[in-house]
Design an enzyme around this catalytic site. Structure first.
Site, PDB file in Angstrom:
ATOM      1  N   GLY A   1       0.833  -1.209   0.000  1.00 52.20           N
ATOM      2  CA  GLY A   1       0.000   0.000   0.000  1.00 52.20           C
ATOM      3  C   GLY A   1       0.861   1.250   0.000  1.00 52.20           C
ATOM      4  O   GLY A   1       0.520   2.251  -0.614  1.00 52.20           O
TER       5      GLY A   1
ATOM      6  N   HIS B   1      -1.438  10.073  -2.220  1.00 52.70           N
ATOM      7  CA  HIS B   1      -0.404  10.330  -1.218  1.00 52.70           C
ATOM      8  C   HIS B   1       0.930  10.638  -1.896  1.00 52.70           C
ATOM      9  O   HIS B   1       1.474   9.801  -2.623  1.00 52.70           O
ATOM     10  CB  HIS B   1      -0.300   9.082  -0.339  1.00 52.70           C
ATOM     11  CG  HIS B   1       0.542   9.245   0.879  1.00 52.70           C
ATOM     12  ND1 HIS B   1       1.889   8.982   0.893  1.00 52.70           N
ATOM     13  CD2 HIS B   1       0.223   9.616   2.141  1.00 52.70           C
ATOM     14  CE1 HIS B   1       2.369   9.191   2.114  1.00 52.70           C
ATOM     15  NE2 HIS B   1       1.373   9.573   2.894  1.00 52.70           N
TER      16      HIS B   1
ATOM     17  N   GLU C   1      -2.723  13.547   2.545  1.00 51.79           N
ATOM     18  CA  GLU C   1      -1.330  14.030   2.355  1.00 51.79           C
ATOM     19  C   GLU C   1      -1.010  13.933   0.862  1.00 51.79           C
ATOM     20  O   GLU C   1       0.006  13.374   0.461  1.00 51.79           O
ATOM     21  CB  GLU C   1      -0.363  13.168   3.179  1.00 51.79           C
ATOM     22  CG  GLU C   1      -0.837  12.990   4.620  1.00 51.79           C
ATOM     23  CD  GLU C   1       0.092  12.153   5.500  1.00 51.79           C
ATOM     24  OE1 GLU C   1       0.386  12.583   6.598  1.00 51.79           O
ATOM     25  OE2 GLU C   1       0.520  11.073   5.054  1.00 51.79           O
TER      26      GLU C   1
ATOM     27  N   GLU D   1       4.726  17.849   2.455  1.00 54.46           N
ATOM     28  CA  GLU D   1       5.447  17.132   3.504  1.00 54.46           C
ATOM     29  C   GLU D   1       6.943  17.116   3.210  1.00 54.46           C
ATOM     30  O   GLU D   1       7.361  16.954   2.062  1.00 54.46           O
ATOM     31  CB  GLU D   1       4.889  15.701   3.559  1.00 54.46           C
ATOM     32  CG  GLU D   1       5.424  14.880   4.707  1.00 54.46           C
ATOM     33  CD  GLU D   1       4.853  13.456   4.723  1.00 54.46           C
ATOM     34  OE1 GLU D   1       3.761  13.228   4.163  1.00 54.46           O
ATOM     35  OE2 GLU D   1       5.522  12.573   5.295  1.00 54.46           O
TER      36      GLU D   1
ATOM     37  N   CYS E   1       8.186  10.207  10.512  1.00 51.13           N
ATOM     38  CA  CYS E   1       8.868   9.826   9.274  1.00 51.13           C
ATOM     39  C   CYS E   1       9.873  10.877   8.824  1.00 51.13           C
ATOM     40  O   CYS E   1      10.933  10.550   8.303  1.00 51.13           O
ATOM     41  CB  CYS E   1       7.862   9.554   8.166  1.00 51.13           C
ATOM     42  SG  CYS E   1       6.720  10.900   7.867  1.00 51.13           S
TER      43      CYS E   1
END
Lengths: 643, 643
Positions: B183, B258, B310, B326, B406
């Site tokens: 995923g 994403h 995101e 991000e 992350c």
């Protein structure tokens, strides 16, 4: 102050009579079908069925919002205003049947709320913060008062007096009574109306109690939360700001929280300030009025710039594409404005009331009264609404009905009662706040005066007012000179007069002995105006909006193609107007030369050091309220300005 | 194409060496404390403890995100890059201890994932869509490869080979194997690296399988969802666009979902296109590259304009104050850019890589490497962030650590491996993509060539490259001429040369027989540039941004007071630059005369027909990456332009 109900005004106005007919022929019948769950493809309302179950006429579960009863109440109030305007046997019969149903649903003690009666009979008054019990009671009171005034029939009024008496026995300053107040204000202003028709001071006192108790410590909502053994923190990060109970009302200086709740409360406060002659309450109302209208109001008189909490945010935070600007909030602003005018006639209240009426309120419905906006943004980019989560509350087309169906019946009752907003009558003064064709009889100085107003407003600023007192009568006719009117002429019987010396708070006070057939002509210069925002309004800096008279204009995709944001209006561009009979039910449109920043020359580049190139385009602006009545698409009120 | 690891580059650069030291002295130690839950006032990580529990060394429950293991992996990888740069006994010992722990936590079959081993041992591979199993495996593989390359020690590599072999036995095209794929993409690019050090084609094949299988119908994520008996619809309204599995990869033309997942996948695709010589995969990479960088990338090389998912939104939808952008996504864009450069040297890839490096990636940390942004917006109004729900993802100050941590370790490993991004070496070609002082030995045409680059980049465009081949050697030194350089000079041994005839894809290809001591001087004109956005970018139209060389500038509240939105930069305003040694660790700032729209003259008015008044102000712009290192406050990249 003598509070006057303007119940015998007959609206003959082209703009508003059409809308009154829509309420009668479209909205009231449609909403009746909705309340009875007879509409295909819409969420069921169950509102009438809830009353049937409570009355023992039907079996089943309560369904809908905890405030589902209020939809029936608002519908009944709209019917009452309709009957006030003209007789209608069909809807009067239907309303009487609903009233019979309410009577059967009422408890022996007077209690009347289907959610608690059907679903949680032992839990009455245990969650005033969230459960809208007193809110629904307020709407029922408003409906009963309106129905009594329109028809003279007092059955509904007596049902509601029983309920109000029960509430009055439950809440109040006495030791044995509960110290609570509603999470959603509404009953406060309704109780003032009940006082007005019954002359019973206890309703005024109860309203005052609810207002004065609000925000005291220990906080009632905390106490009842403890009693419910509820653990989780209150959902709204601003806490009890949400319901304006974070502070006692007199300590509130900035509008905050849920916008509809706020303006309903401020309306009641203005009423109470008038009836109790309380200068500190009046001062609080003025302070809050100035905050809302000078710091937190969109040009369309939309209020509530956040979807989160359907709430005010902070001064000058007015994003055009993320606003909530609920139809009901603009309607509530109108309620409040009229009460401020009754308290003290000042054009600033009427200017905002008019701005809300012609823009942020009626934008909530389409031209046929069939579909509705709950949210009235000033900029819509459909692709963004489709794609971006934070815009999912801004549907780019009106909907038929809402699960939370507060706005459509609120619009119906506002429009049906439009005649209540035109005048304020004091002892020997008639204030004219709004210009629209109407005929009217008022008692002034002990005599009947017939007043006929004729105008093609809002498309034209010429207004003729013909006065026919039964005998020669001395009084002041105070004509509002709107803030937007850079120039105004007043003539009495054809003779121009210098009204500047008799201006007060934006009203030209024409005091004389009026005779049969006296004619006042007012000519307001409706020039096309470019409006700018205070520079602290981040999202509108560098942009202009266009208005003419009370009407705010917008650009639509159907006239300009996509990417309305790329249009620039040069500062010196000549704008013209034209009345287009066949467009959008007849509107004045504005047009002129503008420019568009050219994207095609950019090819694949996303960023470049080269200058923007522009091409000339024809701009066509339509009234904001009428947007989204042709092809769906983008819309923008604030246009880039080229200096 | 011959893939080359640039493992012997010694960074001597002022700008980057300082950051390498921060990684070594601050980030790696701090993150080690975080991984071991020894930081006060931050959310615990539990990442090392999870491995201890899995290894049987400790008792307890798994805690943290399903991808908590990846934080350890990224930290190990950063340590590996640190050891590649210079020996460090302390961290090497610590890393070896962690590697011992990993070995103990590994299953007999090779499986190595603490979430499933500790929490759901029977549920391996049952939720590839959401549970990051293959993602964590990918990060472990990357770390093991880096550690092997840096130290030559193969224990970690062999642990990971056992795991990779187990995965390869589980997934693949053969009938008995699972047809799933992750995923969250990551293992695809990691397997390419494992192939590079082992030369074992099965890892390349497995990577290819994961890429090729993606988006096929019936959809694997639907099948596993059925197997889990999961009923609820997938949370993301765009469905499997979220994980770029809505279509087979070759049918994808627009970046969606994403952003980090997307660029990790595109990176692997670029690798595979190179190793498999697959023109259609290369073409897909180019199409997606053009979409991202020409339609969906902020000026700072931030990507992902939506907090929801995101994710990418749609072409030209780049709101400056609502972006997600991000840090990890900009880092992923750098990964991808370098792979595109390795596939085909073109300055467009290097320009974006450089833009991301100097702006949207390093903005993710403060100047000391102690606090971090997850989200890197181009406009921040602190009061809005405080008040508005849709902005709660945009903290106006960097945080110490994140529950989903992350970004900080991703930055550590990017910076520690900065030397990998400077060059691409082909058979007889050395491409110089980035300019920073470094010393380096490369084998070209069978001979060792020492290369010394010296520059004061990014503050100055003068670059000296000294070549010292062990014997006279013929090869091409291809120097990137950045897209932002409007003027560039190239001198060889002091003699200016006309490089236009030998330009290809933005690289000046200097081909000759190079001799000991040959010196190339490149002088890139770093003029202060005003950049505009494509007119379809609604939120930046009418605005300019300022850049100089690779650095994008911003305005901060600390230099200009509140309401940065009210500042206008006149089109003809003269901007100057100055190197300020003592500011923000030494930066070039830009300054000049600008204007500010004056709010004080408005008094109480919110709307007005009068013109805006302006006052002159001194503008001071600082590098975007360095914002929020003084007083916290607002920040803006795009400034209103006065034409």
């Amino acid at each position: 102050m003598e509070k006057v109900w303007e119940s015998h005004v007959k609206i003959t106005d082209r703009f508003w009579k059409k809308r009154l007919d829509i309420v009668k022929n479209q909205m009231i019948p449609y909403q009746w079908e909705a309340l009875n769950d007879r509409l295909p493809d819409t969420e069921p309302s169950h509102a009438i069925e809830n009353f049937r179950i409570a009355a023992g006429e039907s079996e089943g579960e309560f369904y809908g919002m905890v405030f589902q009863d209020s939809d029936v109440a608002k519908w009944l109030e709209a019917v009452a205003f309709l009957l006030e305007n003209e007789p209608d046997a069909k809807w009067e019969t239907t309303a009487d049947e609903v009233i019979d149903l309410l009577e059967k649903a009422q408890g022996a003690d007077g209690y009347l709320n289907t959610y608690y009666t059907v679903k949680e009979p032992d839990q009455r008054w245990t969650n005033l913060r969230d459960h809208h019990e007193l809110y629904c009671a307020g709407h029922l009171i408003e409906a009963a008062v309106a129905y009594y005034r329109a028809t003279g029939k007092d059955k509904f009024l007596h049902i509601i007096i029983r309920y109000a008496d029960y509430i009055e026995e439950t809440f109040g300053p006495e030791n044995h009574k509960r110290k609570g107040y509603p999470g959603h204000q509404e009953i406060e202003l309704a109780l003032v109306k009940l006082y007005e028709v019954t002359n019973n001071h206890k309703y005024l006192k109860l309203s005052e109690f609810f207002i004065e108790e609000r925000g005291k410590r220990p906080h009632y909502f905390d106490l009842e939360k403890q009693a419910r053994k509820e653990e989780k923190p209150y959902w709204f990060t601003g806490g009890y700001r949400y319901s304006q109970s974070h502070l006692p009302v007199r300590e509130q200086e900035t509008a905050t929280g849920h916008a509809v709740r706020a303006v309903y409360m401020y309306s009641a406060m203005a009423d109470l300030a008038a009836y109790t002659n309380d200068p500190s309450l009046k001062e609080t109302c003025e302070k809050l009025w100035n905050n809302v209208t000078n710091k937190q109001m969109y040009l369309t008189a939309g209020i509530g710039s956040m979807e989160y909490g359907e709430a005010f945010s902070f001064d000058y935070d007015l994003p055009n594409d993320l606003s909530y600007t609920e139809t009901c909030a603009s309607i509530g602003l109108i309620f409040w404005a009229k009460r401020m005018l009754d308290l003290e006639a000042h054009h600033k209240y009427a200017d905002v009331m008019e701005r809300a009426l012609y823009n942020g309120a009626i934008s909530g419905m389409d031209l046929d009264g069939r579909t509705f906006f709950y949210v009235n943004p000033l900029e819509v980019v459909p692709k963004e609404v489709e794609s971006r989560d934070e815009k999912k509350h801004v549907p780019p087309v009106r909907q038929k009905w809402y699960g939370c169906a507060c706005c459509p019946p609120n619009l119906a009752r506002l429009i049906a009662s439009i005649s209540h907003y035109i005048y304020t009558k004091r002892e020997e003064e008639i204030f004219v706040h709004l210009y629209m064709s109407n005929e009217n009889n008022m008692e002034v100085g002990g005599h009947q005066v017939e007043i006929k107003q004729k105008t093609n407003y809002p498309w034209d600023g010429e207004v003729t007012i013909k006065l026919s007192p039964e005998v020669d009568t001395s009084f002041t006719l105070a004509l509002r000179i709107p803030g937007w009117a850079t120039k105004a002429d007043v003539k009495i019987n054809g003779e121009i007069m210098d009204f500047q010396p008799i201006m007060k708070n934006g009203y030209a006070r024409l005091s004389r002995t009026w005779k049969q057939g006296d004619t006042v002509e007012l000519n307001l210069d409706m020039e096309i105006q470019r409006v700018r925002s205070h520079p602290s309004v981040r999202h509108s800096l560098g942009k202009v909006a266009i208005q003419r008279g009370p009407i705010v204009y917008c650009l639509e995709e159907v006239d300009h193609g996509k990417e309305l944001h790329s249009i620039y209006l040069p500062k010196d561009a000549d704008l013209k107007f034209e009345y287009e009979e066949d467009l959008l039910g007849g509107v004045v449109t504005l047009f002129g030369e503008a420019e568009r920043v050219e994207g095609s020359v950019w090819k694949d580049a996303l960023y470049s050091t080269s200058d923007q190139e522009v091409t000339p385009i024809q701009l066509k602006a339509i009234p904001y309220y009428a947007w989204c009545n042709r092809e769906p698409g983008g819309m923008v009120v604030w246009i880039n300005e080229k200096l």
